[in-house]
Scaffold this motif. Sequence first.
Motif, PDB file in Angstrom:
ATOM      1  N   ASP A  47       0.911  -0.985  -0.116  1.00  0.00           N
ATOM      2  CA  ASP A  47      -0.025  -0.066   0.141  1.00  0.00           C
ATOM      3  C   ASP A  47       0.889   1.286  -0.158  1.00  0.00           C
ATOM      4  OD1 ASP A  47      -1.666   2.185   0.650  1.00  0.00           O
ATOM      5  OD2 ASP A  47      -3.060   1.029   1.795  1.00  0.00           O
ATOM      6  N   LEU A  48       1.076   1.617  -1.202  1.00  0.00           N
ATOM      7  CA  LEU A  48       2.126   2.769  -1.241  1.00  0.00           C
ATOM      8  C   LEU A  48       1.506   3.949  -0.433  1.00  0.00           C
ATOM      9  CD1 LEU A  48       4.506   3.935  -2.793  1.00  0.00           C
ATOM     10  CD2 LEU A  48       3.177   4.659  -4.529  1.00  0.00           C
ATOM     11  N   GLN A  49       0.483   4.583  -0.245  1.00  0.00           N
ATOM     12  CA  GLN A  49       0.136   5.879   0.254  1.00  0.00           C
ATOM     13  C   GLN A  49       0.455   5.606   1.918  1.00  0.00           C
ATOM     14  OE1 GLN A  49      -4.236   6.696  -0.447  1.00  0.00           O
ATOM     15  NE2 GLN A  49      -3.475   8.959  -0.463  1.00  0.00           N
ATOM     16  N   ARG A  50      -0.151   4.334   2.422  1.00  0.00           N
ATOM     17  CA  ARG A  50       0.126   3.979   3.884  1.00  0.00           C
ATOM     18  C   ARG A  50       1.639   3.848   4.216  1.00  0.00           C
ATOM     19  NH1 ARG A  50      -1.526  -1.123   6.584  1.00  0.00           N
ATOM     20  NH2 ARG A  50      -1.413  -0.387   8.692  1.00  0.00           N
ATOM     21  N   SER A  51       2.581   3.169   3.252  1.00  0.00           N
ATOM     22  CA  SER A  51       3.649   3.234   3.571  1.00  0.00           C
ATOM     23  C   SER A  51       4.501   4.440   3.366  1.00  0.00           C
ATOM     24  CB  SER A  51       4.370   2.192   2.522  1.00  0.00           C
ATOM     25  OG  SER A  51       3.957   0.883   2.665  1.00  0.00           O
ATOM     26  N   THR A  52       4.275   5.222   2.508  1.00  0.00           N
ATOM     27  CA  THR A  52       4.465   6.847   2.321  1.00  0.00           C
ATOM     28  C   THR A  52       4.709   7.401   3.614  1.00  0.00           C
ATOM     29  OG1 THR A  52       4.269   6.906   0.046  1.00  0.00           O
ATOM     30  CG2 THR A  52       4.437   8.914   1.085  1.00  0.00           C
ATOM     31  N   ALA A  53       3.174   7.190   4.280  1.00  0.00           N
ATOM     32  CA  ALA A  53       2.784   8.225   5.556  1.00  0.00           C
ATOM     33  C   ALA A  53       3.652   7.511   6.613  1.00  0.00           C
ATOM     34  CB  ALA A  53       1.362   7.983   5.796  1.00  0.00           C
ATOM     35  N   PHE A  54       3.931   6.114   6.436  1.00  0.00           N
ATOM     36  CA  PHE A  54       4.734   5.693   7.653  1.00  0.00           C
ATOM     37  C   PHE A  54       6.058   6.101   7.548  1.00  0.00           C
ATOM     38  CE2 PHE A  54       7.594   2.137   9.082  1.00  0.00           C
ATOM     39  CZ  PHE A  54       6.947   1.985  10.341  1.00  0.00           C
ATOM     40  N   TYR A  55       6.597   6.164   6.477  1.00  0.00           N
ATOM     41  CA  TYR A  55       7.994   6.880   6.440  1.00  0.00           C
ATOM     42  C   TYR A  55       8.169   8.234   6.990  1.00  0.00           C
ATOM     43  CZ  TYR A  55       9.944   2.475   5.341  1.00  0.00           C
ATOM     44  OH  TYR A  55      10.643   0.766   5.518  1.00  0.00           O
ATOM     45  N   GLN A  56       6.951   8.818   6.257  1.00  0.00           N
ATOM     46  CA  GLN A  56       7.207  10.418   6.715  1.00  0.00           C
ATOM     47  C   GLN A  56       6.887  10.642   8.269  1.00  0.00           C
ATOM     48  OE1 GLN A  56       3.778  11.435   3.924  1.00  0.00           O
ATOM     49  NE2 GLN A  56       5.224  12.897   2.922  1.00  0.00           N
ATOM     50  N   ALA A  57       6.291   9.724   8.951  1.00  0.00           N
ATOM     51  CA  ALA A  57       6.036   9.787  10.401  1.00  0.00           C
ATOM     52  C   ALA A  57       7.616   9.526  11.059  1.00  0.00           C
ATOM     53  CB  ALA A  57       5.102   8.755  10.839  1.00  0.00           C
ATOM     54  N   PRO A  76       9.078  14.322  -4.503  1.00  0.00           N
ATOM     55  CA  PRO A  76       8.131  14.259  -5.375  1.00  0.00           C
ATOM     56  C   PRO A  76       8.895  14.145  -7.157  1.00  0.00           C
ATOM     57  CG  PRO A  76       8.076  16.611  -4.828  1.00  0.00           C
ATOM     58  CD  PRO A  76       8.993  15.685  -3.698  1.00  0.00           C
ATOM     59  N   GLN A  77      10.072  14.470  -7.318  1.00  0.00           N
ATOM     60  CA  GLN A  77      10.857  14.377  -8.268  1.00  0.00           C
ATOM     61  C   GLN A  77      10.945  12.957  -8.819  1.00  0.00           C
ATOM     62  OE1 GLN A  77      14.649  16.125  -8.722  1.00  0.00           O
ATOM     63  NE2 GLN A  77      14.810  15.836 -10.777  1.00  0.00           N
ATOM     64  N   PHE A  78      10.992  11.870  -7.920  1.00  0.00           N
ATOM     65  CA  PHE A  78      11.142  10.695  -8.211  1.00  0.00           C
ATOM     66  C   PHE A  78       9.927   9.775  -7.547  1.00  0.00           C
ATOM     67  CE2 PHE A  78      15.486  12.202  -8.003  1.00  0.00           C
ATOM     68  CZ  PHE A  78      15.750  12.124  -9.577  1.00  0.00           C
ATOM     69  N   SER A  79       8.717  10.461  -7.422  1.00  0.00           N
ATOM     70  CA  SER A  79       7.459   9.923  -6.940  1.00  0.00           C
ATOM     71  C   SER A  79       6.530   9.844  -7.994  1.00  0.00           C
ATOM     72  CB  SER A  79       7.237  10.465  -5.650  1.00  0.00           C
ATOM     73  OG  SER A  79       8.079  10.469  -4.758  1.00  0.00           O
ATOM     74  N   ASP A  80       5.350   8.997  -7.924  1.00  0.00           N
ATOM     75  CA  ASP A  80       4.340   8.906  -8.768  1.00  0.00           C
ATOM     76  C   ASP A  80       3.216   8.014  -8.163  1.00  0.00           C
ATOM     77  OD1 ASP A  80       5.104   6.440  -9.787  1.00  0.00           O
ATOM     78  OD2 ASP A  80       5.974   7.123 -11.543  1.00  0.00           O
ATOM     79  N   GLU A  81       2.514   7.489  -8.910  1.00  0.00           N
ATOM     80  CA  GLU A  81       1.363   6.559  -8.349  1.00  0.00           C
ATOM     81  C   GLU A  81       1.908   5.421  -8.199  1.00  0.00           C
ATOM     82  OE1 GLU A  81       1.302   6.581 -12.550  1.00  0.00           O
ATOM     83  OE2 GLU A  81       1.139   8.381 -11.347  1.00  0.00           O
ATOM     84  N   LEU A 130       8.121   0.837  -3.871  1.00  0.00           N
ATOM     85  CA  LEU A 130       7.656   0.564  -5.125  1.00  0.00           C
ATOM     86  C   LEU A 130       6.279  -0.354  -4.865  1.00  0.00           C
ATOM     87  CD1 LEU A 130      11.047  -0.405  -6.538  1.00  0.00           C
ATOM     88  CD2 LEU A 130       9.797   1.888  -6.740  1.00  0.00           C
ATOM     89  N   THR A 131       5.450   0.110  -5.662  1.00  0.00           N
ATOM     90  CA  THR A 131       4.097  -0.830  -5.666  1.00  0.00           C
ATOM     91  C   THR A 131       4.519  -2.184  -6.373  1.00  0.00           C
ATOM     92  OG1 THR A 131       3.407  -0.394  -8.037  1.00  0.00           O
ATOM     93  CG2 THR A 131       2.475   1.016  -6.151  1.00  0.00           C
ATOM     94  N   HIS A 132       3.900  -3.130  -5.743  1.00  0.00           N
ATOM     95  CA  HIS A 132       4.181  -4.602  -6.289  1.00  0.00           C
ATOM     96  C   HIS A 132       4.257  -4.606  -7.940  1.00  0.00           C
ATOM     97  CE1 HIS A 132       3.263  -7.195  -2.397  1.00  0.00           C
ATOM     98  NE2 HIS A 132       3.988  -6.207  -2.192  1.00  0.00           N
ATOM     99  N   PRO A 133       3.416  -4.052  -8.745  1.00  0.00           N
ATOM    100  CA  PRO A 133       3.561  -4.145 -10.005  1.00  0.00           C
ATOM    101  C   PRO A 133       4.599  -3.304 -10.611  1.00  0.00           C
ATOM    102  CG  PRO A 133       1.340  -3.755  -9.412  1.00  0.00           C
ATOM    103  CD  PRO A 133       2.083  -3.637  -8.231  1.00  0.00           C
ATOM    104  N   LYS A 134       5.153  -2.247  -9.733  1.00  0.00           N
ATOM    105  CA  LYS A 134       6.274  -1.502 -10.255  1.00  0.00           C
ATOM    106  C   LYS A 134       7.636  -2.488 -10.079  1.00  0.00           C
ATOM    107  CE  LYS A 134       8.537   2.284 -11.347  1.00  0.00           C
ATOM    108  NZ  LYS A 134       8.360   3.077 -12.561  1.00  0.00           N
TER     109      LYS A 134
END
Length: 134
Positions: free
Chosen positions: A13-23, A30-35, A51-55
Motif C-alpha cells: 500500500d504505497l500511500q500508507r507506506s509513504t505516510a509511515f516513512y514520513q512519520a 516528488p521528483q522521483f515519486s508517482d502513483e 515501489l508498488t508490487h507491479p512496479k
Amino acid sequence: MSKQIFVNLPVSDLQRSTAFYQALDFKNNPQFSDETAACMVWSEAIFVMLLTHPKWQTFTDRPICPATSSEVMLAFSCDHRDAVDKMIEVAGEHGGTVDINPVQDHGFMYGRSFADLDGHVWEPFWMDPQAVER
C-alpha cells in the motif's frame, strides 16, 4: 558526485507506506515519486524507494518475500540514544512491529529494530562518538 544508496522496497500500500516513512522523518522527493513509487529521503546519501508490487516486478522476476521472512536488516545511525527510542515509538504508533529483534545495549552502542508495514526490518542505532575515536 558523492556516493548514494537507493534502497528499493516493494510495498503493498504505497500511500500508507509513504505516510509511515514520513512519520519516521523521511522526506518525500516528488521528483522521483508517482502513483507507482515514492522516493523517501533519509539523508543526502540515503534514499528509500517504495515501489508498488507491479512496479517492483518491472525490475525483477524474482518473487517478493513474504512479510514473515527477512532478506536484509537495514541499520542506520541516529544522533543520540533517545532518537533511537523515539523512532521505535513512532514506528509502533504507525503500524510497525517494534523490537522485532532483541535490543542491543553495549553501553557505547545502542540499537533497536522494527519491521515496517510490509515486514522490512530497520535497525536504528546510536554509537558514542568518543568510542569511535578511540
